[in-house]
Scaffold this active site. Structure first.
Site, PDB file in Angstrom:
ATOM      1  N   THR A   1     -11.129  -3.929  10.202  1.00 33.80           N
ATOM      2  CA  THR A   1     -10.327  -4.149  11.409  1.00 33.80           C
ATOM      3  C   THR A   1     -11.142  -3.854  12.669  1.00 33.80           C
ATOM      4  OG1 THR A   1      -8.350  -3.493  10.205  1.00 33.80           O
ATOM      5  CG2 THR A   1      -8.214  -3.485  12.603  1.00 33.80           C
TER       6      THR A   1
ATOM      7  N   TYR B   1       1.557 -10.957   7.482  1.00 37.04           N
ATOM      8  CA  TYR B   1       2.368 -12.066   7.977  1.00 37.04           C
ATOM      9  C   TYR B   1       3.227 -12.687   6.877  1.00 37.04           C
ATOM     10  CZ  TYR B   1       4.190 -15.909  10.643  1.00 37.04           C
ATOM     11  OH  TYR B   1       5.053 -16.770  11.257  1.00 37.04           O
TER      12      TYR B   1
ATOM     13  N   TYR C   1      -6.112  -0.955   1.035  1.00 34.67           N
ATOM     14  CA  TYR C   1      -5.966  -0.558   2.440  1.00 34.67           C
ATOM     15  C   TYR C   1      -4.513  -0.722   2.834  1.00 34.67           C
ATOM     16  CZ  TYR C   1      -6.922  -0.563   7.540  1.00 34.67           C
ATOM     17  OH  TYR C   1      -6.934  -0.298   8.897  1.00 34.67           O
TER      18      TYR C   1
ATOM     19  N   ARG D   1      -0.012  -2.840  11.056  1.00 33.06           N
ATOM     20  CA  ARG D   1      -0.605  -4.164  11.258  1.00 33.06           C
ATOM     21  C   ARG D   1      -0.058  -5.220  10.306  1.00 33.06           C
ATOM     22  NH1 ARG D   1      -5.282  -4.769  14.427  1.00 33.06           N
ATOM     23  NH2 ARG D   1      -6.107  -2.826  15.253  1.00 33.06           N
TER      24      ARG D   1
ATOM     25  N   LYS E   1      -7.447   3.473   1.248  1.00 32.25           N
ATOM     26  CA  LYS E   1      -7.519   3.907   2.642  1.00 32.25           C
ATOM     27  C   LYS E   1      -6.088   3.955   3.149  1.00 32.25           C
ATOM     28  CE  LYS E   1      -9.069   2.534   7.263  1.00 32.25           C
ATOM     29  NZ  LYS E   1      -9.744   1.502   8.099  1.00 32.25           N
TER      30      LYS E   1
ATOM     31  N   ILE F   1     -12.177   6.843   6.429  1.00 25.09           N
ATOM     32  CA  ILE F   1     -12.792   5.602   6.904  1.00 25.09           C
ATOM     33  C   ILE F   1     -12.433   5.542   8.379  1.00 25.09           C
ATOM     34  CG2 ILE F   1     -12.849   3.098   6.726  1.00 25.09           C
ATOM     35  CD1 ILE F   1     -12.269   3.410   3.730  1.00 25.09           C
TER      36      ILE F   1
END
Length: 294
Positions: free
Chosen positions: A47, A110, A136, A141, A164, A206
């Protein structure tokens, strides 16, 4: 028990962009600086690296460059996640061919999916690569999250090494640790939560802030492992306002701005990202000055 891909601080490194592409000379300098400063691993095209605005060919070119530049000095973890399983597979397999040590795969965004869909998506990918996968989880997001039960199911796959965790949901993290134990390694995905996640058995972080303060990010993790809990927590607290300011606008807008202020210019932001608002820039400057970065 699964050996972790790394312990300590992995920098989620920025990508220095020019008007026409990637500034590879600058990226190489940043990689060398990170390793010299003690970062324990490098995450490329995540990201913070603005992977969402990279074409697949450019993305793979950056991954290949980073692997060659690192030359085995630390593990290289390639971002390869997508909301399209086929694209995620292509990027994962190409990163493996290039020599990546592991993959970082974000949950589909999405279009999202169900928990059953997450299990199918990650199992499909893990069955088709030979290197470790780090899941992740970043619901802010992607608008979806793993459940602890899904983590348990995925942890049974030998190539799914860990996660993560950037949900900020400590009840989820605690239940995951209860259900998965050492079959699923845990890294903080939020710089503000390194010490709390270490306290719950985490392996490190991370990190976005490691782009700005790599030595300090690594030290938080190292001190914890050495049993110097108070010193580790003290560093976490010392840099809290800096961390908050680095996320007062969408990542990586503030971190790229901060690096520029430090004389470590890292190129352009790609649209739709844009320059910081003046009041937020003032806050960032003040936080940097408070800890001696300016």
């Amino acid at each position: 028990m699964k050996d972790p891909v790394f312990t300590g601080s992995a920098v989620a490194i920025v990508t220095p962009f020019t008007e026409s592409g990637v500034d590879y000379a600058r990226l190489g300098e940043l990689i060398d600086w990170q390793i010299d400063c003690g970062s324990d691993a490098l995450v490329i095209c995540g990201t913070t690296g603005e992977s969402s605005t990279q074409s697949i060919p450019e993305h793979l070119e950056v991954v290949e460059f980073a692997i060659k530049k690192v030359a085995g000095r630390v593990p290289v973890i390639a971002g390869a996640g997508s909301n399209d399983t086929a694209d995620a597979l292509l990027m994962s397999q190409e990163a493996e061919k290039a020599g990546a040590d592991a993959l970082l795969l974000v949950t589909p965004y999405y279009n999202k999916t169900t928990q059953a869909g997450l299990i199918r998506h990650y199992t499909y990918l893990a069955d088709r690569v030979s290197i470790p996968i780090i899941l992740y989880n970043v619901p802010s997001r992607t608008s979806m999250s793993f459940t602890a039960e899904t983590y348990r199911e995925l942890s049974r796959h030998p190539r799914i090494n860990g996660v993560k965790e950037a949900s900020g949901d400590f009840s989820l993290i605690a239940r995951t640790r209860f259900l998965c134990g050492d079959d699923l390694n845990l890294w903080s995905g939020n710089d503000s939560e390194i010490v709390p996640i270490l306290a719950m058995g985490g392996r490190g972080v991370i990190s976005t802030m490691a782009n700005v303060i790599p030595r300090e990010s690594a030290a938080i993790c190292r001190l914890w492992r050495e049993g110097k809990i108070g010193e580790s927590a003290g560093l976490q607290i010392k840099y809290q306002e800096l961390i908050d300011s680095l996320f007062c606008e969408v990542n990586p807008i503030p971190v790229k701005t901060a690096m520029g202020l430090m004389g470590r210019d890292c190129g352009l932001l790609r649209m739709p990202l844009c320059d910081m608002a003046p009041k937020n820039l003032d806050r960032l400057r003040a936080a940097m000055a408070e800890v001696g970065l300016l």
